[in-house]
Scaffold this active site. Structure first.
Site, PDB file in Angstrom:
ATOM      1  N   TYR A  96     -12.600  -1.799  -3.618  1.00 37.02           N
ATOM      2  CA  TYR A  96     -13.093  -1.952  -2.248  1.00 37.02           C
ATOM      3  C   TYR A  96     -14.612  -1.848  -2.161  1.00 37.02           C
ATOM      4  O   TYR A  96     -15.144  -1.492  -1.098  1.00 37.02           O
ATOM      5  CB  TYR A  96     -12.440  -0.908  -1.341  1.00 37.02           C
ATOM      6  CG  TYR A  96     -11.037  -1.293  -0.891  1.00 37.02           C
ATOM      7  CD1 TYR A  96     -10.806  -2.436  -0.143  1.00 37.02           C
ATOM      8  CD2 TYR A  96      -9.941  -0.483  -1.193  1.00 37.02           C
ATOM      9  CE1 TYR A  96      -9.532  -2.780   0.289  1.00 37.02           C
ATOM     10  CE2 TYR A  96      -8.652  -0.818  -0.766  1.00 37.02           C
ATOM     11  CZ  TYR A  96      -8.465  -1.974  -0.020  1.00 37.02           C
ATOM     12  OH  TYR A  96      -7.200  -2.315   0.414  1.00 37.02           O
ATOM     13  N   GLU A 128      -9.496 -10.380  -7.808  1.00 38.87           N
ATOM     14  CA  GLU A 128      -8.510  -9.328  -7.556  1.00 38.87           C
ATOM     15  C   GLU A 128      -7.273  -9.469  -8.454  1.00 38.87           C
ATOM     16  O   GLU A 128      -6.707  -8.465  -8.876  1.00 38.87           O
ATOM     17  CB  GLU A 128      -8.131  -9.316  -6.068  1.00 38.87           C
ATOM     18  CG  GLU A 128      -9.319  -8.876  -5.206  1.00 38.87           C
ATOM     19  CD  GLU A 128      -9.026  -8.853  -3.710  1.00 38.87           C
ATOM     20  OE1 GLU A 128      -7.886  -9.158  -3.304  1.00 38.87           O
ATOM     21  OE2 GLU A 128      -9.954  -8.508  -2.953  1.00 38.87           O
ATOM     22  N   HIS A 137      -2.309  -5.317   1.492  1.00 38.85           N
ATOM     23  CA  HIS A 137      -3.607  -5.973   1.317  1.00 38.85           C
ATOM     24  C   HIS A 137      -3.359  -7.380   0.789  1.00 38.85           C
ATOM     25  O   HIS A 137      -2.439  -7.579  -0.010  1.00 38.85           O
ATOM     26  CB  HIS A 137      -4.466  -5.203   0.303  1.00 38.85           C
ATOM     27  CG  HIS A 137      -5.658  -5.983  -0.161  1.00 38.85           C
ATOM     28  ND1 HIS A 137      -6.847  -5.998   0.526  1.00 38.85           N
ATOM     29  CD2 HIS A 137      -5.824  -6.817  -1.225  1.00 38.85           C
ATOM     30  CE1 HIS A 137      -7.698  -6.802  -0.100  1.00 38.85           C
ATOM     31  NE2 HIS A 137      -7.100  -7.315  -1.166  1.00 38.85           N
ATOM     32  N   LYS A 179       0.827  -1.215   0.000  1.00 39.05           N
ATOM     33  CA  LYS A 179       0.000   0.000   0.000  1.00 39.05           C
ATOM     34  C   LYS A 179       0.860   1.264   0.000  1.00 39.05           C
ATOM     35  O   LYS A 179       2.073   1.224   0.280  1.00 39.05           O
ATOM     36  CB  LYS A 179      -0.933  -0.029   1.210  1.00 39.05           C
ATOM     37  CG  LYS A 179      -1.962  -1.162   1.152  1.00 39.05           C
ATOM     38  CD  LYS A 179      -2.960  -1.042   2.298  1.00 39.05           C
ATOM     39  CE  LYS A 179      -3.982  -2.156   2.239  1.00 39.05           C
ATOM     40  NZ  LYS A 179      -5.012  -1.989   3.303  1.00 39.05           N
TER      41      LYS A 179
HETATM   42  P1  CMP Z   1      -7.452  -4.404   3.631  1.00 34.58           P
HETATM   43  O1  CMP Z   1      -7.004  -5.776   3.977  1.00 34.58           O
HETATM   44  O2  CMP Z   1      -6.918  -3.794   2.401  1.00 34.58           O
HETATM   45  O3  CMP Z   1      -9.064  -4.384   3.547  1.00 34.58           O
HETATM   46  C1  CMP Z   1      -9.835  -3.233   3.810  1.00 34.58           C
HETATM   47  C2  CMP Z   1      -9.032  -2.117   4.364  1.00 34.58           C
HETATM   48  O4  CMP Z   1      -9.780  -1.124   5.046  1.00 34.58           O
HETATM   49  C3  CMP Z   1      -8.066  -2.643   5.428  1.00 34.58           C
HETATM   50  O5  CMP Z   1      -7.077  -3.424   4.855  1.00 34.58           O
HETATM   51  C4  CMP Z   1      -7.639  -1.340   6.090  1.00 34.58           C
HETATM   52  O6  CMP Z   1      -6.690  -0.623   5.298  1.00 34.58           O
HETATM   53  C5  CMP Z   1      -8.963  -0.590   6.065  1.00 34.58           C
HETATM   54  N1  CMP Z   1      -9.693  -0.753   7.332  1.00 34.58           N
HETATM   55  C6  CMP Z   1     -10.300  -1.846   7.791  1.00 34.58           C
HETATM   56  N2  CMP Z   1     -10.897  -1.618   8.977  1.00 34.58           N
HETATM   57  C7  CMP Z   1     -10.668  -0.330   9.255  1.00 34.58           C
HETATM   58  C8  CMP Z   1     -11.043   0.509  10.330  1.00 34.58           C
HETATM   59  N3  CMP Z   1     -11.771   0.069  11.349  1.00 34.58           N
HETATM   60  N4  CMP Z   1     -10.630   1.783  10.294  1.00 34.58           N
HETATM   61  C9  CMP Z   1      -9.896   2.234   9.239  1.00 34.58           C
HETATM   62  N5  CMP Z   1      -9.535   1.483   8.186  1.00 34.58           N
HETATM   63  C10 CMP Z   1      -9.902   0.203   8.195  1.00 34.58           C
END
Ligand code: CMP
Length: 136
Positions: A48, A125, A114, A8
């Site tokens: 997303y 993806e 991610h 990221k």
């Molecule tokens: P990722 O695995 O990319 O999947 C969704 C993303 O949203 C996660 O990683 C974080 O970057 C973000 N994310 C998930 N939960 C939260 C949260 N409670 N607050 C802020 N960002 C979040």
């Protein structure tokens, strides 16, 4: 089998890309595709889409579009679940010692990497970033 990871914008900006790739290679993943890119707002919202109703959605899109990110297609036995274990919990404070997020993530949102969470999502993806011709 293949899975998709994104290093990221926080980790790319902090020059952690090489260390994270080395960590993944050390776990037996083989690189099958790699693209350094900057996501547009539209592409980040599409990627997303399952989180569209979450309170953190707008902030997540802003973060994911804030700078370059490295998308990689990775191959290994049991790739999806193994990679989820290697990256650790979403919140680095809860991630096990030695996991990528525990080592390199800044916060629950700026969490370095991610990884696809199911075989079905991995297929979607990988295809999102890599047309068949770009996979080696
Ligand atoms: P990722 O695995 O990319 O999947 C969704 C993303 O949203 C996660 O990683 C974080 O970057 C973000 N994310 C998930 N939960 C939260 C949260 N409670 N607050 C802020 N960002 C979040």
């Amino acid at each position: 089998m293949l899975t998709l990871a994104i290093i990221k914008p926080d980790a790319v900006a902090a020059n952690k890309t090489g260390k994270i790739l080395a960590h993944l290679e050390g776990e037996g993943f083989r690189l099958r595709g790699a693209r350094l890119l900057r996501l547009s707002q539209e592409r980040a919202e599409d990627f997303y889409a399952v989180h569209r109703e979450r309170p953190f959605f707008r902030s997540l899109v802003t973060f994911m579009t804030s700078g370059p990110a490295l998308a990689v297609a990775l191959e290994r036995d049991d790739a999806v679940s193994h990679l989820r274990g290697v990256i650790g919990a979403t919140d680095p404070a809860e991630a096990k010692p030695g996991t990528v997020r525990r080592l390199y993530a800044e916060s629950k949102e700026r969490n370095a990497i991610h990884a696809s969470d199911s075989a079905e999502n991995a297929a979607r993806e990988v295809a999102f970033f890599f047309p068949e011709r770009d996979l080696v």
